[in-house]
Each structure stands twice: as C-alpha cells, then as structure tokens.
Design a protein around this motif. Structure first.
Motif, PDB file in Angstrom:
ATOM      1  N   GLY A 283       0.789  -1.234   0.000  1.00  0.00           N
ATOM      2  CA  GLY A 283       0.000   0.000   0.000  1.00  0.00           C
ATOM      3  C   GLY A 283       0.810   1.266   0.000  1.00  0.00           C
ATOM      4  N   GLY A 284       2.045   1.200  -0.485  1.00  0.00           N
ATOM      5  CA  GLY A 284       2.912   2.358  -0.465  1.00  0.00           C
ATOM      6  C   GLY A 284       2.938   3.130  -1.767  1.00  0.00           C
ATOM      7  N   ALA A 290       0.352   3.681  -9.416  1.00  0.00           N
ATOM      8  CA  ALA A 290      -0.645   2.982 -10.229  1.00  0.00           C
ATOM      9  C   ALA A 290      -1.902   3.824 -10.398  1.00  0.00           C
ATOM     10  N   PHE A 291      -2.347   4.478  -9.316  1.00  0.00           N
ATOM     11  CA  PHE A 291      -3.512   5.354  -9.418  1.00  0.00           C
ATOM     12  C   PHE A 291      -3.259   6.472 -10.428  1.00  0.00           C
ATOM     13  N   ALA A 292      -2.052   7.042 -10.389  1.00  0.00           N
ATOM     14  CA  ALA A 292      -1.723   8.111 -11.327  1.00  0.00           C
ATOM     15  C   ALA A 292      -1.695   7.618 -12.761  1.00  0.00           C
ATOM     16  N   THR A 293      -1.395   6.325 -12.941  1.00  0.00           N
ATOM     17  CA  THR A 293      -1.359   5.725 -14.273  1.00  0.00           C
ATOM     18  C   THR A 293      -2.737   5.236 -14.694  1.00  0.00           C
ATOM     19  N   ASP A 294      -3.729   5.420 -13.814  1.00  0.00           N
ATOM     20  CA  ASP A 294      -5.115   5.036 -14.080  1.00  0.00           C
ATOM     21  C   ASP A 294      -5.275   3.520 -14.181  1.00  0.00           C
ATOM     22  N   LEU A 295      -4.547   2.808 -13.324  1.00  0.00           N
ATOM     23  CA  LEU A 295      -4.684   1.355 -13.256  1.00  0.00           C
ATOM     24  C   LEU A 295      -5.494   0.960 -12.026  1.00  0.00           C
ATOM     25  N   PRO A 296      -6.370  -0.027 -12.154  1.00  0.00           N
ATOM     26  CA  PRO A 296      -7.016  -0.550 -10.949  1.00  0.00           C
ATOM     27  C   PRO A 296      -5.987  -1.262 -10.080  1.00  0.00           C
ATOM     28  N   VAL A 297      -6.185  -1.204  -8.782  1.00  0.00           N
ATOM     29  CA  VAL A 297      -5.250  -1.788  -7.825  1.00  0.00           C
ATOM     30  C   VAL A 297      -5.997  -2.762  -6.918  1.00  0.00           C
ATOM     31  N   LEU A 298      -5.385  -3.916  -6.686  1.00  0.00           N
ATOM     32  CA  LEU A 298      -5.897  -4.896  -5.745  1.00  0.00           C
ATOM     33  C   LEU A 298      -4.855  -5.104  -4.650  1.00  0.00           C
ATOM     34  N   SER A 299      -5.295  -5.184  -3.406  1.00  0.00           N
ATOM     35  CA  SER A 299      -4.413  -5.526  -2.295  1.00  0.00           C
ATOM     36  C   SER A 299      -4.595  -7.003  -1.990  1.00  0.00           C
ATOM     37  N   TYR A 300      -3.484  -7.756  -1.983  1.00  0.00           N
ATOM     38  CA  TYR A 300      -3.586  -9.211  -1.816  1.00  0.00           C
ATOM     39  C   TYR A 300      -2.336  -9.744  -1.127  1.00  0.00           C
ATOM     40  N   ARG A 301      -2.540 -10.717  -0.249  1.00  0.00           N
ATOM     41  CA  ARG A 301      -1.446 -11.320   0.530  1.00  0.00           C
ATOM     42  C   ARG A 301      -0.554 -10.210   1.112  1.00  0.00           C
ATOM     43  N   CYS A 302      -1.188  -9.320   1.818  1.00  0.00           N
ATOM     44  CA  CYS A 302      -0.505  -8.116   2.288  1.00  0.00           C
ATOM     45  C   CYS A 302       0.466  -8.415   3.421  1.00  0.00           C
ATOM     46  N   ALA A 317     -11.340   3.698   1.668  1.00  0.00           N
ATOM     47  CA  ALA A 317     -11.383   4.900   0.829  1.00  0.00           C
ATOM     48  C   ALA A 317     -11.995   4.639  -0.540  1.00  0.00           C
ATOM     49  N   GLY A 318     -12.247   3.379  -0.872  1.00  0.00           N
ATOM     50  CA  GLY A 318     -12.796   3.042  -2.183  1.00  0.00           C
ATOM     51  C   GLY A 318     -11.775   3.108  -3.289  1.00  0.00           C
ATOM     52  N   LEU A 319     -10.495   3.041  -2.933  1.00  0.00           N
ATOM     53  CA  LEU A 319      -9.427   3.153  -3.926  1.00  0.00           C
ATOM     54  C   LEU A 319      -8.932   1.798  -4.420  1.00  0.00           C
ATOM     55  N   ALA A 320      -8.905   0.808  -3.534  1.00  0.00           N
ATOM     56  CA  ALA A 320      -8.397  -0.514  -3.903  1.00  0.00           C
ATOM     57  C   ALA A 320      -9.035  -1.560  -2.999  1.00  0.00           C
ATOM     58  N   HIS A 340     -12.601   2.455 -10.113  1.00  0.00           N
ATOM     59  CA  HIS A 340     -11.663   3.237  -9.315  1.00  0.00           C
ATOM     60  C   HIS A 340     -11.459   4.643  -9.865  1.00  0.00           C
ATOM     61  N   GLN A 341     -11.868   4.874 -11.110  1.00  0.00           N
ATOM     62  CA  GLN A 341     -11.489   6.122 -11.772  1.00  0.00           C
ATOM     63  C   GLN A 341     -12.016   7.356 -11.048  1.00  0.00           C
ATOM     64  N   ASP A 342     -13.272   7.300 -10.605  1.00  0.00           N
ATOM     65  CA  ASP A 342     -13.842   8.462  -9.937  1.00  0.00           C
ATOM     66  C   ASP A 342     -13.099   8.758  -8.635  1.00  0.00           C
ATOM     67  N   SER A 343     -12.797   7.716  -7.871  1.00  0.00           N
ATOM     68  CA  SER A 343     -12.139   7.923  -6.584  1.00  0.00           C
ATOM     69  C   SER A 343     -10.699   8.381  -6.757  1.00  0.00           C
ATOM     70  N   THR A 344      -9.989   7.856  -7.756  1.00  0.00           N
ATOM     71  CA  THR A 344      -8.603   8.282  -7.942  1.00  0.00           C
ATOM     72  C   THR A 344      -8.531   9.684  -8.532  1.00  0.00           C
TER      73      THR A 344
END
Length: 396
Positions: A283-284, A290-302, A317-320, A340-344
C-alpha cells in the motif's frame, strides 16, 4: 550567504530515509516541485544522522524482520499503537540518537519537511532544544497513519485522503491538511493504444493478453511467489512480477514458471502502462503511482503491519479492494473493473503538497523579515506561522 543574497526564493530542507523506496520517492518528487518554484532544497537521509552502526543496522533489521519473522512487525506496530508511552520511548530514543541533525540544516532554512516518522520526532527535539525555529511539516506517505507518524512538534501534517486525515486527527496530529500524492508526472495513462503496445514491446510482453503487475516494494518482501501463482491459476491474466533487488525471488518465480519475472526496474511508468491491473501487498508508493497511471489496484497477501493497515485504509477509501481469498481474487481479476477512476480522480484533485509547503515557508520568511540583519525574530516568525495555519485550516 542568505537565500535572498543567493538569488533563490528561499531554502527548504527535506529529511527522508532510505528504508525501502517510498519515503525517498516522496522526498524526491517534493524536492523537484519546490525547486521548480525557485527554492533551494537540501535533502537528507535520516539514517546518515544516526550513529554509523545504527544507521546501517536499522534497514537491515527491518528487511530481515519482514522476510523472516513478519508477524513480529505486526505485533510491534500493534503494541506501539496501543501503548502511547512505549511509542514515545521509541521515538525519543531515535530522536536523541539523531543529534547530528541540527548541524546539517542551513541557518536560514524556512521550512523542514519530513517524509519519515522517526525524522519528524528528531526534528521536534531540535525545536524543543531551541536549535530550530523553522516550521516542521510531516508528509504522511501512507494511506494509514500509525501513532509513530504523529509528532507533537510538527506544525502541519499532510495527509493523502480524508481516511488518512481522520486517523491522524484521532492521534492528535496538528493541522492535518489533505493534499494530492507526490507522484511524478511520468506516471500517467497511455495516451493511446499504440503507446500501450510499444510499452509491451519494450518489456518483451506479447501485444495480446491481460497482465497483472505484481509489486512488493524494492525488497520484494512478502508472499510474492504465492500471489503470482494464484494469479496465474485464476486464468486469463498473466502475472508480471517485479522483484526489486530480491534476486532470489526473481529466480524462484522464473523456476516456478508462474509468470514473467523482472528484477529492479528503472522505467516503472512504462511497465505500468503495459499492464492492466496492479496487485500489491504494502500500500505504499507503487499503489499511488498505479492510481496516477489510471490502473485498478488490488491488495492481496498483504504484509503484516503497515501492509494490512494500508490495505484496510485503501479499501475503506474506495481506492483498492482488499482481497482475502483466492476465490475473491479470481472474481476481481475477471472483472478488472474501472470503478476506481472516480475515486482516484478525486485523490489527485486535492491541493499540491509543494504549494502548502511553499506557502508556509513564505509566511515564515515574512515573519523574519522585520528582524535586524543577521538575527531572527522568532516571535514574529511564530506569529506569521500561526496566522497561516489558521487561514489554511479554515480553507480546508
């Protein structure tokens, strides 16, 4: 020579730490923006301000902890969050150890920015000792805010989202201001399909297909190989694993044939434009890029500790979305949603952190301008600063 005499707008210092890449990445981008505004910016590594053995041992111990016994990092952060006196003891110890910090700051510095939690406390100790009268700004690099981040002597805490701001305020952070992430302009969406195809060719990726970029920081820490294997088993998406400086991980991924493995990447913006989704575990900075590049992000095996708290905050936050099971992962990858586009877009519409820092530095200098040559009017500087904080807080 004073800032005025040297022809620059003023002097700002930024203290980061070469622990991973996220703290330095934010510091580098802030420095570039402030320099573009005419400031002379000095960057310092907090580890260099510690005694040699401690500065070398801290990142090594942290890396070993995350790779060998990650549960202990989760326990330690949880313990320090629960017991303020213990957190105060830790930050006080490092603040005392960084006693060299007062000697590296220019005499006429107008603002000092920290992108590393322990640095904020070291700077605060200088303020209490009367060796620093410039304001301290803490730039919170993560979406979740731990108690260690909040320094009582920092005049301003810059948060990346209302979720982070709420957490900081619950910990009594002063003057929390929401700003856009400090991500370089090189991280942007592909302009067209031709640029996307060219990005894939650069990294030897087939032009047809869907790719999940698996990132785990500069150390390649965590259950990265397992995540790549489960992405590959989901079907329809090929994992592209960035192992950072973890050569052993790169070799394991290649031997397991669970995806395409890279070591350290110098052109991450282009690689992101070549992919369809980012799967991250900390989450760093990579998530913000990735958000700036307009890519969806998934958090997994954190990662335990900050990885999981960041995942929870990003999800809230509705971001990932925070994915907990392989079944959820398969569903999320199949959708590859662009919700994710609206939130980012809202994330990057906040005010520029360099503008906040520059404005505070300007008001600090205006408070000093009435003093006699070669002296400082600390009272005037603090008066101007309080006025600025009040106006800025009302505006936000």
């Amino acid at each position: 020579m004073t800032a005025e005499g040297s022809g620059v707008r003023g002097r700002i210092a930024i203290v980061s730490a070469s622990v991973g890449a996220g703290h330095d990445g934010a510091a580098r981008e802030l420095a570039e923006r402030l320099e573009a505004e005419g400031y002379e910016v000095q960057r310092h590594d907090f580890l260099d301000l510690l005694p040699g053995w401690l500065g070398r041992a801290l990142p090594r111990a942290y890396e070993k902890q995350l790779s060998a016994v990650p549960w202990t990092w989760d326990w330690l952060l949880g313990f320090l969050q629960l017991f303020p006196l213990a957190a105060r003891a830790v930050t006080g110890m490092f603040a005392f150890a960084a006693r060299r910090s007062w000697g590296v700051l220019p005499a006429d510095v107008q603002c000092v920015v920290s992108t590393y939690p322990l640095a904020s406390h070291a700077l605060g100790r200088l303020k209490r000792k009367g060796r620093l009268d410039a304001p301290i700004v803490t730039y919170l690099t993560d979406m979740s805010v731990h108690r260690l981040w909040v320094a009582k002597d920092a005049e301003v805490h810059l948060a990346l989202h209302p979720v982070a701001a709420e957490q900081a305020e619950r910990l009594n952070a002063r003057n929390v201001t929401i700003v856009a992430p400090a991500v370089g302009p090189v991280f942007r969406p592909a302009r067209n399909e031709a640029e996307r195809v060219a990005a894939r060719r650069k990294f030897g990726l087939p032009e047809i297909g869907r790719y999940a970029l698996v990132v785990a920081g500069s150390w390649g820490a965590g259950e990265v190989e397992e995540a790549a294997r489960e992405i590959a088993l989901s079907g329809g998406v090929m994992p592209v694993v960035v192992c950072g400086r973890n050569e052993a991980l790169r070799q394991r991924v290649e031997r397991a044939k669970v995806g395409i493995a890279f070591g350290w990447i110098d052109d991450m913006p282009t690689l992101m434009r070549a992919c369809d989704v980012v799967v991250q575990n900390a989450g760093g900075l990579s998530s913000l890029e990735a958000f700036a590049t307009d890519l969806p992000v998934l958090s997994y095996r954190c990662l335990p500790g900050h990885g999981r708290t960041n995942a929870k905050a990003l999800d809230r936050a509705g971001l990932a979305p925070w994915i907990h099971t392989q079944g959820q992962l398969e569903v999320a990858l199949a959708r590859l949603t662009r919700d994710h586009q609206d939130s980012t877009a809202e994330l990057f519409s906040a005010q520029d952190p360099s503008t906040v820092i520059s404005d505070l530095a300007k008001h600090t200098e205006s408070g000093r301008s009435g003093s006699a040559p070669g002296t400082r009017s600390r009272a005037a500087a603090w008066t101007a600063r309080r006025q600025w904080v009040g106006r800025n807080r009302a505006a936000s």
